[in-house]
Design a protein around this motif. Structure first.
Motif, short mmCIF file in Angstrom:
data_model
loop_
_atom_site.label_atom_id
_atom_site.label_comp_id
_atom_site.label_asym_id
_atom_site.label_seq_id
_atom_site.Cartn_x
_atom_site.Cartn_y
_atom_site.Cartn_z
N ARG A 225 -11.58 -5.75 3.54
CA ARG A 225 -12.27 -4.58 4.07
C ARG A 225 -13.25 -4.97 5.17
O ARG A 225 -13.30 -4.35 6.24
CB ARG A 225 -13.00 -3.88 2.93
N LEU B 139 -9.73 0.61 1.01
CA LEU B 139 -10.86 1.22 0.31
C LEU B 139 -10.39 1.94 -0.96
O LEU B 139 -11.04 1.88 -2.02
CB LEU B 139 -11.60 2.19 1.24
N ARG B 140 -9.27 2.63 -0.82
CA ARG B 140 -8.75 3.31 -2.00
C ARG B 140 -8.32 2.31 -3.06
O ARG B 140 -8.56 2.51 -4.25
CB ARG B 140 -7.57 4.19 -1.58
N GLU B 141 -7.72 1.20 -2.59
CA GLU B 141 -7.30 0.16 -3.55
C GLU B 141 -8.52 -0.51 -4.18
O GLU B 141 -8.49 -0.87 -5.38
CB GLU B 141 -6.43 -0.88 -2.83
N ILE B 142 -9.58 -0.67 -3.40
CA ILE B 142 -10.81 -1.25 -3.97
C ILE B 142 -11.35 -0.35 -5.07
O ILE B 142 -11.78 -0.81 -6.13
CB ILE B 142 -11.85 -1.46 -2.85
N THR B 143 -11.33 0.96 -4.81
CA THR B 143 -11.80 1.91 -5.83
C THR B 143 -10.95 1.80 -7.10
O THR B 143 -11.49 1.76 -8.24
CB THR B 143 -11.76 3.33 -5.26
N ASP B 144 -9.64 1.78 -6.89
CA ASP B 144 -8.76 1.66 -8.06
C ASP B 144 -8.98 0.34 -8.79
O ASP B 144 -8.99 0.29 -10.04
CB ASP B 144 -7.30 1.77 -7.62
N GLN B 145 -9.18 -0.73 -8.02
CA GLN B 145 -9.38 -2.04 -8.66
C GLN B 145 -10.71 -2.09 -9.39
O GLN B 145 -10.83 -2.71 -10.47
CB GLN B 145 -9.32 -3.15 -7.61
N GLU B 146 -11.73 -1.44 -8.86
CA GLU B 146 -13.01 -1.37 -9.56
C GLU B 146 -12.85 -0.64 -10.89
O GLU B 146 -13.42 -1.03 -11.91
CB GLU B 146 -14.05 -0.68 -8.67
N HIS B 147 -12.10 0.46 -10.84
CA HIS B 147 -11.81 1.17 -12.09
C HIS B 147 -11.04 0.28 -13.06
O HIS B 147 -11.30 0.30 -14.29
CB HIS B 147 -11.02 2.44 -11.80
N GLU C 5 -12.46 -6.79 -0.84
CA GLU C 5 -13.72 -6.64 -0.13
C GLU C 5 -13.74 -7.47 1.15
O GLU C 5 -14.21 -7.01 2.20
CB GLU C 5 -14.89 -7.04 -1.05
N LEU D 81 -10.39 -7.97 -6.40
CA LEU D 81 -11.42 -7.10 -5.83
C LEU D 81 -12.21 -7.81 -4.74
O LEU D 81 -12.52 -7.21 -3.68
CB LEU D 81 -12.33 -6.62 -6.95
#
Length: 447
Positions: A409, A326-334, A406, A402
């Motif tokens: 996840r 989840l943290r990596e998803i957030t970073d990848q979205e950024h 997902e 990403l």
């Protein structure tokens, strides 16, 4: 009717006159021999039919001798009669005493056998009661095995509701299958043992009835012989039974009589010993099955505990990876947003450079010169296009990453849900149900 032999204990009295016939004596008959004889013709009718004097004396002597012989014979008969009466009295007394003694000995024998039979009947009754108690223990133990069998089958059915990929044939399921098979074998063993106990109880009761019948016959015979032993010559209940000496063809001998009772006692003792051995076997069976069931129960519980620890550890690891994902998803979205912004930022300079080139392409005549500015604008456009291409390619990679994150996840969340469901089944359903497992006392039939 044959004459009864008489036992003589004394020599007969001596005879005073030997019993024999008198010697014959010849008498001469007088005949008419001459003129001077009295036997003339005139006296013939008066003299010829009378006895002579010698004949008269001889007749008297004969009567004397006959009277003496008759008195002597009568005296001998009286003496012999008195002697015979005394001897028969003594013989009858000795015979009656011997008969009474024999009846007494018979009473002692019957009392002995009667006591043995009564003791054996009591032992059989006590042993049958003990075997009945063991049979009840077997029935209670058989009823108690229904609970663990239900628990094991329910555990297997509950674990069938596990989801993929946790629907595996793990060592918990293998132990549960072993427990089900063990309980089924134990139930079959208990059923066979109950049937064996019922058969032994039937044999015990049959031999008890046989001994009771023999005991009853001996009690009746004992009472009859006891009554006979009390009879004496002054008893008023005695009378003549002429045909009582005739023995029945079916009458037993002392040997067959004793053998008959001995066989009944041996048979009863044999069944009683078999019952004792069966009770010992039942004790061993109940103790062994209780130990086996508790050991298998502990093995299943241990397998459940180990499996729950594995599931809990796997779930914690999955949750840890989910948190990182989840943290990596957030970073990848950024990162994707930054790439998109970078592409947008590169489009304005490209527009400026292309607009410059477009405007300079309208220079007239010789002014349309390939000067340094022209070459730099061209190189700027190429550099900007290459940057945009690299940024778009990197954006595609970032978006694919990403999407992979997902998917990972969702896979992690699904697997965590599966692990949570498996933990709920094993820990909340199965382990909670197994807390109602029967105790040792219940499995051994004491409760």
């Amino acid at each position: 009717m044959a004459q009864t032999d008489v036992l003589l204990t004394k020599q007969p009295a001596p005879q005073t006159v030997p019993a024999c016939e008198l010697p014959p004596k010849l008498y001469d008959v007088a005949c008419n021999t001459g003129a001077y004889t009295s036997s003339g013709l005139a006296t013939t009718g008066f003299r010829t039919a009378k006895y002579l004097v010698d004949e008269w004396f001889q007749n008297c002597y004969a009567h004397y001798h006959q009277a003496f012989a008759d008195r002597d014979q009568s005296e001998r008969q009286r003496h012999e009669s008195l002697q015979l009466a005394a001897e028969t009295e003594a013989l009858a007394r000795r015979t009656q005493e011997d008969s009474t003694r024999k009846v007494g000995e018979r009473l002692q024998d019957m009392h002995c056998w009667k006591s043995e039979l009564q003791h054996e009947v009591g032992e059989l009754v006590a042993e049958t009661d003990l075997l009945l108690a063991q049979k009840q223990r077997l029935e209670h133990a058989l009823d108690a095995t229904a609970v663990p069998f239900s628990i094991a089958t329910d555990n297997l059915q509950c674990r069938e509701r596990r989801q993929h990929p946790d629907l595996v044939r793990d060592y918990v399921e293998m132990e549960l299958l072993k427990e089900v098979e063990l309980i089924w074998n134990i139930q079959e063993l208990l059923k066979r043992t109950i049937m064996q106990a019922m058969n032994q109880i039937r044999l015990n009761r049959e031999h008890k009835e046989i001994c009771e019948m023999d005991w009853s016959d001996k009690v009746e015979a004992y009472n009859i012989d006891e009554t006979c032993a009390r009879y004496h010559n002054q008893s008023t209940e005695v009378q003549f039974y002429p045909h009582s000496t005739k023995l029945e063809e079916s009458a037993s001998t002392p040997e067959t009589w004793a053998k008959f009772t001995q066989e009944k006692l041996c048979g009863a003792e044999r069944e009683r010993l078999a019952s004792i051995n069966l009770r010992g076997l039942i004790d061993c069976i109940l103790r062994d099955i209780a130990e086996d069931l508790r050991l298998q129960c502990d093995a299943v519980n241990l397998a459940f505990g180990s499996r729950c620890e594995e599931l809990e550890d796997a779930r914690l690891k999955l949750e840890h990876h989910l948190h990182k994902t989840l943290r990596e998803i957030t970073d990848q979205e950024h990162n994707v947003a930054a790439l998109k912004q970078a592409i947008t930022d590169k489009e304005v300079p490209l527009k400026v450079a292309q607009t410059r080139l477009y405007q300079r392409s309208h220079r007239p005549n010789v002014e349309l010169c390939r000067d340094a500015a022209q070459f730099r604008l061209v190189s700027e456009v190429e550099e900007l296009n290459m940057s945009l291409m690299a940024l778009r390619e990197k954006l595609l990679e970032a978006e694919q990453s990403l999407r992979n994150l997902e998917y990972t996840r969702m896979s992690l969340e699904k697997d965590i849900t599966v692990k949570t469901n498996s933990l709920f089944i094993d820990r909340q359903k199965c382990m909670t149900h197994r807390a109602h497992y029967p105790t040792i006392l219940q499995l051994t039939g004491y409760q």
